[in-house]
Design a protein around this motif. Sequence first.
Motif, PDB file in Angstrom:
ATOM      1  N   VAL A  75       0.839  -1.204   0.000  1.00 23.36           N
ATOM      2  CA  VAL A  75       0.000   0.000   0.000  1.00 23.36           C
ATOM      3  C   VAL A  75       0.874   1.255   0.000  1.00 23.36           C
ATOM      4  O   VAL A  75       0.497   2.289   0.563  1.00 23.36           O
ATOM      5  CB  VAL A  75      -0.978   0.008   1.201  1.00 23.36           C
ATOM      6  CG1 VAL A  75      -2.083  -1.004   1.012  1.00 23.36           C
ATOM      7  CG2 VAL A  75      -0.234  -0.241   2.510  1.00 23.36           C
ATOM      8  N   ASP A  76       2.037   1.154  -0.628  1.00 24.73           N
ATOM      9  CA  ASP A  76       2.919   2.317  -0.718  1.00 24.73           C
ATOM     10  C   ASP A  76       2.282   3.451  -1.510  1.00 24.73           C
ATOM     11  O   ASP A  76       2.691   4.606  -1.384  1.00 24.73           O
ATOM     12  CB  ASP A  76       4.250   1.936  -1.385  1.00 24.73           C
ATOM     13  CG  ASP A  76       5.032   0.924  -0.557  1.00 24.73           C
ATOM     14  OD1 ASP A  76       4.717   0.781   0.635  1.00 24.73           O
ATOM     15  OD2 ASP A  76       5.938   0.283  -1.103  1.00 24.73           O
ATOM     16  N   VAL A  88     -11.198   7.439   6.283  1.00 26.12           N
ATOM     17  CA  VAL A  88     -11.272   6.487   5.174  1.00 26.12           C
ATOM     18  C   VAL A  88     -10.531   5.205   5.555  1.00 26.12           C
ATOM     19  O   VAL A  88      -9.349   5.246   5.913  1.00 26.12           O
ATOM     20  CB  VAL A  88     -10.666   7.074   3.886  1.00 26.12           C
ATOM     21  CG1 VAL A  88     -10.685   6.045   2.758  1.00 26.12           C
ATOM     22  CG2 VAL A  88     -11.424   8.327   3.471  1.00 26.12           C
ATOM     23  N   VAL A  89     -11.203   4.086   5.518  1.00 25.83           N
ATOM     24  CA  VAL A  89     -10.599   2.799   5.838  1.00 25.83           C
ATOM     25  C   VAL A  89      -9.761   2.334   4.650  1.00 25.83           C
ATOM     26  O   VAL A  89     -10.187   2.445   3.490  1.00 25.83           O
ATOM     27  CB  VAL A  89     -11.678   1.751   6.161  1.00 25.83           C
ATOM     28  CG1 VAL A  89     -11.050   0.397   6.430  1.00 25.83           C
ATOM     29  CG2 VAL A  89     -12.509   2.200   7.352  1.00 25.83           C
ATOM     30  N   VAL A  90      -8.569   1.826   4.928  1.00 23.00           N
ATOM     31  CA  VAL A  90      -7.702   1.284   3.890  1.00 23.00           C
ATOM     32  C   VAL A  90      -7.550  -0.216   4.127  1.00 23.00           C
ATOM     33  O   VAL A  90      -7.137  -0.645   5.204  1.00 23.00           O
ATOM     34  CB  VAL A  90      -6.313   1.957   3.894  1.00 23.00           C
ATOM     35  CG1 VAL A  90      -5.433   1.366   2.795  1.00 23.00           C
ATOM     36  CG2 VAL A  90      -6.453   3.465   3.717  1.00 23.00           C
ATOM     37  N   MET A  91      -7.896  -0.999   3.110  1.00 26.27           N
ATOM     38  CA  MET A  91      -7.793  -2.453   3.193  1.00 26.27           C
ATOM     39  C   MET A  91      -6.827  -2.964   2.120  1.00 26.27           C
ATOM     40  O   MET A  91      -6.654  -2.329   1.091  1.00 26.27           O
ATOM     41  CB  MET A  91      -9.158  -3.119   2.957  1.00 26.27           C
ATOM     42  CG  MET A  91     -10.257  -2.721   3.907  1.00 26.27           C
ATOM     43  SD  MET A  91     -11.805  -3.539   3.430  1.00 26.27           S
ATOM     44  CE  MET A  91     -12.884  -3.018   4.768  1.00 26.27           C
ATOM     45  N   ASN A  92      -6.215  -4.113   2.386  1.00 21.89           N
ATOM     46  CA  ASN A  92      -5.464  -4.799   1.338  1.00 21.89           C
ATOM     47  C   ASN A  92      -5.852  -6.265   1.324  1.00 21.89           C
ATOM     48  O   ASN A  92      -6.730  -6.693   2.090  1.00 21.89           O
ATOM     49  CB  ASN A  92      -3.955  -4.610   1.535  1.00 21.89           C
ATOM     50  CG  ASN A  92      -3.431  -5.296   2.786  1.00 21.89           C
ATOM     51  OD1 ASN A  92      -4.190  -5.794   3.612  1.00 21.89           O
ATOM     52  ND2 ASN A  92      -2.118  -5.309   2.939  1.00 21.89           N
ATOM     53  N   THR A  93      -5.242  -7.035   0.449  1.00 24.45           N
ATOM     54  CA  THR A  93      -5.502  -8.478   0.368  1.00 24.45           C
ATOM     55  C   THR A  93      -4.157  -9.186   0.504  1.00 24.45           C
ATOM     56  O   THR A  93      -3.567  -9.617  -0.487  1.00 24.45           O
ATOM     57  CB  THR A  93      -6.187  -8.854  -0.958  1.00 24.45           C
ATOM     58  OG1 THR A  93      -5.372  -8.421  -2.050  1.00 24.45           O
ATOM     59  CG2 THR A  93      -7.540  -8.180  -1.077  1.00 24.45           C
TER      60      THR A  93
END
Length: 526
Positions: A75-76, A88-93
């Motif tokens: 998430v760079d 704001v929510v930040v999600m990754n997988t």
Amino acid sequence: MPRVLISDQMSPKAAEIFRARGIEVDEITGLSKDELIKIIGQYDGLAIRSSTKVTKDVLAAATNLKVVGRAGIGVDNVDIPAASSRGVVVMNTPFGNSITTAEHAIALMFALARQLPEADASTQAGKWEKNRFMGVEVTAKTLGLIGAGNIGSIVADRALGLKMKVIAYDPFLTPERAEHMGVTKVTLDELLAQADFISLHTPLTDSTRNILSRENLLKCKPGIRIVNCARGGLIDEAALKELLDSGHIAGAALDVFAEEPAKSSPLFGTPNFVSTPHLGASTDEAQVNVAIQVAEQLSDFLLTGGVTNALNMPSLSAEEAPRLKPYMALAERLGSLVGQLDKDGIKSVRIEVEGAAAQLNIKPITAAVLAGLMRVHSDTVNMVNAPYLAREREIEIAEVRHERDTDYNTLLRVTVHTANGPRTVAGTLFGMSKPRLTEIFGITVEADLAGDMLYIVNEDKPGFIGRLGSALGSAGVNIGTFHLGRRDAGGEAVLLLSVDNAIPDALLTDIRALPGVKVASALHFV
């Protein structure tokens, strides 16, 4: 109806899932920053890969944005602090491309062992240099893994199938987990001395940056071959080139570089060097997997409030959050304290709650402890994925509620069993809102845990505080708060003090040299 923008190329499966769940979705890729800013205010969710840059300016224009989902682990390209400040929510997988990345590491290892890229170029040039390309077998060779988490464990499994011996350096790897994986846990120096191949599978943090420095590369036995499919910055690339040229390193294969895109690396053209353009996650299967996962995660959040793999938000209901927030802050700092002071071989973690804390949902508190404990080694650990990482490493977690009277209205105690034995810290909430340490490793001491701090264990003898104060004063370090505790008069004492700036390494070395000092560590709490 929620509305989502897919701004990078990804599998059509993502859009199909959004539409099937009743979410309106637009697929508009290749947007410039100004073009994205112009339209982002229309959307509740943003699904991206690595091309879209979610900057502070973009977030400022995203007046309706609630969640950003990254199809992949890195998430760079997202300004997480700015996202957090705007809610704001930040999600990754993080686990959708694990197999793909592990297989790429194995492929690069084979490419090095048999000099495949150079042999291919020579053969296609019509040279037929059969005697020039004398490779080595991987069978019976020792593979050293730096990092034995999700991807590293898959690489280990594949390497064992190739009849290799696998050794691993990972501060979180327990002997039991190592035995289950079929690998031998070693120190970093042992790994460097024994390995025929090294493969890196660790995040880039302050403690892992240049983990293969020139000094450590020289500790490797001559003829080592090195693979990096993890993060750029783990290897000193200038030293790598020098040692490739000298022949100390027989070969190196990088899928990641300190600066990307890497279009003019001094490593290019070096004999026995193989490079690929960050292809670790580039398979059809992986791209479908991460696209499906990001669409499902964003849909759950927008429709039900469910939170999965969030990097800046715990898994909490709206009703619990206000009551649990100060407890989670306390839990994270207690975990961080132990993690910074004792980094190796975590076997189990015991979380005990007493008083008012015993009436709360303990799961978020546990997750906060684990996040603080592991954050020193990983830049992607958060309250959502920390319990998963603990299970992956077979760290036993115990949660205990005590229905008993205590000296404090509420108390949280954390005991971590490591290679050095049990380590216990405890804390409370001052005014039911401000985290405060009450005990460290069996010694009573009350202190705030915030900002830059200095932790010292010393002999309780006259004159020590004066010597310490002189050392700090001479270095221009200003003391904010000063907290003392001891087991008994003349015995072992603990000192925790806050300072206005981080303690320089040179000063820390001087402090450790002071008479009576047993331990001196610089701490930092966010």
